[in-house]
Scaffold this motif. Sequence first.
Motif, PDB file in Angstrom:
ATOM      1  N   GLY A  52      34.026  14.860  30.343  1.00  0.00           N
ATOM      2  CA  GLY A  52      35.477  14.967  30.449  1.00  0.00           C
ATOM      3  C   GLY A  52      36.186  13.682  30.086  1.00  0.00           C
ATOM      4  N   ARG A  53      35.562  12.561  30.388  1.00  0.00           N
ATOM      5  CA  ARG A  53      36.174  11.278  30.030  1.00  0.00           C
ATOM      6  C   ARG A  53      36.079  11.021  28.523  1.00  0.00           C
ATOM      7  N   THR A  86      38.217  11.995  34.978  1.00  0.00           N
ATOM      8  CA  THR A  86      38.836  12.911  34.019  1.00  0.00           C
ATOM      9  C   THR A  86      40.348  13.019  34.193  1.00  0.00           C
ATOM     10  N   TYR A  90      38.889  18.030  36.454  1.00  0.00           N
ATOM     11  CA  TYR A  90      37.590  18.466  36.955  1.00  0.00           C
ATOM     12  C   TYR A  90      37.736  19.606  37.965  1.00  0.00           C
TER      13      TYR A  90
END
Length: 307
Positions: A52-53, A86, A90
């Motif tokens: 996600g990052r 994120t 999340y």
Amino acid sequence: MTVGVALNASDAENQVDASVSLAREAAEAGLRSAWFGQTFGADSPQLAAIVGREEPRLHVGTSAVPVFGRHPLLVSSQAQTAQAATHGRYHLGLALGTKLITESGFGLPFERPIARLREFLTALRQLTRTGTADFHGELLTAAPPISARVPGAENGVPLLVAAMGPQALRASGELADGILPYLAGPRALEEHIVPALTAAAAAAGRPSPRIVALVPGVVTDDVEAVRAKATEQLAFYEQIPSYARVVELSGGRRASDVAVIGDERTVAAEVRRYRDAGATEVVFTSTDIAGEADRRRTWALLGELAG
């Protein structure tokens, strides 16, 4: 309706690198979310946090962390860290797990699973929303003497449950933000799962829950061969009573009977059936069983539907 995919790169040389690469491809195709299963391998919340990052266009989720063998304090730390990494994208999925995995893998008795789920959700919601808890249940205690807050995750973490049975649905409607049904076809959703869940939420004075339907599906021209492969891959779930029951409620005999396999027109129509049955989100799994070309074709269609 949000459309996403479950990513599985467990056979890659480096699962983290491969997952990031797949996530970028999914985002380029127009998909909205990427979900990661939890077994005994990679840590799913950590994998989701990294992906996600690295890929800010996607929401990421765990589907799903078993409540046996874990503690709400530790899962809260994982989930809040993923949420901070994120910047709010999340989603944490929880599961009861199975008797086989719980007792053979962890050496723990698979006893009172619904009671454990209820206590786990109650403590975890307090921890993820406030960074503290004072919960003393029959099966769990969560009362940290110091703050359990993770800066950057102040808005909490959406809690979803892989619930399909009546008791799990009732607990999820009262205590969670939604569910993650797997192998539950449109008929099972519309006639059994969605009514039970929404009634429980309404009785508890809570908003309508999310229903993130996890659906094995592939766009392909070789329907017969792909369905045979799906039958082999999904046969494991037929040994688990909860999955066998929901397949039957969906009108199927084998788990692969609820798999969505066909050309673009066929698959798009089935996705709409899930939406009409009450699914707020559809996540395709098993998109790799037919090979790379069909996976890309599947993702291209799902991206169009998401748009």
